[in-house]
Write an enzyme that holds these catalytic residues in place. Structure first.
Site, PDB file in Angstrom:
ATOM      1  N   GLU A  52      12.256   8.804   6.615  1.00 42.14           N
ATOM      2  CA  GLU A  52      11.781   9.800   7.574  1.00 42.14           C
ATOM      3  C   GLU A  52      12.470   9.663   8.930  1.00 42.14           C
ATOM      4  O   GLU A  52      12.810  10.672   9.569  1.00 42.14           O
ATOM      5  CB  GLU A  52      10.259   9.688   7.736  1.00 42.14           C
ATOM      6  CG  GLU A  52       9.455  10.175   6.549  1.00 42.14           C
ATOM      7  CD  GLU A  52       9.338   9.145   5.430  1.00 42.14           C
ATOM      8  OE1 GLU A  52       8.783   9.485   4.363  1.00 42.14           O
ATOM      9  OE2 GLU A  52       9.805   8.004   5.626  1.00 42.14           O
ATOM     10  N   HIS A  96      -2.714   9.526   2.556  1.00 42.97           N
ATOM     11  CA  HIS A  96      -2.189  10.816   2.102  1.00 42.97           C
ATOM     12  C   HIS A  96      -3.199  11.950   2.298  1.00 42.97           C
ATOM     13  O   HIS A  96      -3.053  13.004   1.689  1.00 42.97           O
ATOM     14  CB  HIS A  96      -1.829  10.761   0.609  1.00 42.97           C
ATOM     15  CG  HIS A  96      -0.743   9.810   0.260  1.00 42.97           C
ATOM     16  ND1 HIS A  96      -0.952   8.450   0.164  1.00 42.97           N
ATOM     17  CD2 HIS A  96       0.564  10.004  -0.007  1.00 42.97           C
ATOM     18  CE1 HIS A  96       0.183   7.857  -0.165  1.00 42.97           C
ATOM     19  NE2 HIS A  96       1.121   8.777  -0.271  1.00 42.97           N
TER      20      HIS A  96
END
Length: 339
Positions: free
Chosen positions: A63, A132
């Site tokens: 990322e 998540h």
């Protein structure tokens, strides 16, 4: 405008991206599994086949690398869309988001633009556990330099994505996993909607009254719009007419629409799937109190996630998430207090 073309949120997002890519060769997209796979939440389906690997770039699991590359590409004149697969992963690349994307327009005195969209999935309800399942609207809204978008339906998702791509500032485009219309993840009936074939832009900072009412204002966004509408339907059977406002964007925030509604109803309930403390719910209530506390006939109510990691256990997860029943209870509380 075409008629009878009902599309899911995921299809709406991918169509918006495709139309902007056709119109502007500087637009491209990158991220994990956004190419051949089409994005795990369907937001990039079909793009690789039309635009090829140069403009639809699958990235390694890094990322920091691809968000940082997006900032550089934006400052060099491109218009990147970068998918951060889950918003929970922002910690890995926060320096690139906050110290680069969000600040470089300011640092350069406006000489450098950062026309970049960071598209990311939010929300719980599916036993994905604490890493998540977060929403984190307020985390990004709290950081100067970022615009923050959270659509609740396909029509808004397309129009807001087109506005995000065309904007010269970095935009956090936060879509809820449960609204995408995926075969393996049930969505509320109202998430899919009629969609014009042509490109259209929805301006940022314009909230929408999705259900008019006179007795209480419910302010929400993303998935919580649907929970609020369900609650409003139940309240109507009890003779209470709730006005439901979909914020659509958090930065900029349509404070005027909220104040206008509360001026009419005199009661306020704010619903967000983000954490309760230091969040959007408190900001909305403060907005009304700072404008004129006498607008409120009763103490405002706020519903959000308690300050705990999202549980993996399905019953525990449902316990912490706002629901239509909880919204009904909050409305009834403020109605009784203001009686």
């Amino acid at each position: 405008m075409s008629s009878n073309r009902i599309m899911t949120v995921s299809r709406a997002i991918s169509e918006a991206i495709a139309q902007e890519m056709r119109a502007d060769p500087s637009v491209f997209i990158m991220g994990e599994d956004i190419g051949t796979y089409g994005g795990i939440f369907g937001a990039t389906t079909g793009l690789l086949a039309e635009f090829g690997k140069e403009r639809v770039r699958d990235t390694p699991i890094s990322e920091t690398g691809f968000i940082g590359a997006g900032v550089g590409a934006a400052m060099a004149g491109m218009r990147p869309i970068v998918e951060l697969m889950f918003v929970d992963f922002f910690g890995v690349c926060m320096d690139a988001i906050y110290n680069l994307a969000a600040k470089n327009i300011y640092f350069s005195g406006g000489n450098c633009k950062v026309p970049m969209v960071i598209m990311t999935a939010t929300g719980g309800g599916y036993s994905d556990a604490g890493q998540h399942s977060q929403t984190l609207h307020a985390t990004f809204a709290h950081l100067p330099g970022l615009k923050v978008v959270a659509p609740s339906n396909a029509y808004d998702a397309k129009g807001l994505m087109i506005s995000a791509i065309r904007d010269d500032s970095p935009v956090m485009f936060m879509f809820h996993k449960g609204l995408q219309g995926l075969a393996w993840m049930a969505s509320p009936e109202g998430a899919a909607s009629e969609l014009p074939e042509e490109a259209y832009a929805i301006p940022f900072g314009e909230a929408k009254v999705v259900r008019p009412g006179k007795d209480v204002t419910i302010v929400s966004l993303s998935m919580m719009v649907h929970r609020s509408l369900d609650a409003a339907a139940e309240l109507a059977t009890q003779g209470i007419e709730a006005e439901v406002i979909d914020l659509r964007t958090i930065v900029p925030l349509d404070r005027e629409k909220v104040i206008e509604s509360v001026r009419k109803t005199g009661r306020l309930v704010v619903v967000d799937e983000d954490y309760k403390s230091f969040g959007l719910t408190g900001e909305i209530i403060a907005t009304v109190a700072e404008e004129d506390p006498t607008l409120l006939k009763a103490a405002p109510q706020r519903l959000a996630v308690p300050d705990v990691p999202i549980p993996y256990s399905r019953p525990m997860e449902q316990y912490v998430l706002p629901s239509a029943d909880k919204i009904v209870a909050a409305v009834l509380t403020t109605m009784k207090k203001g009686a």
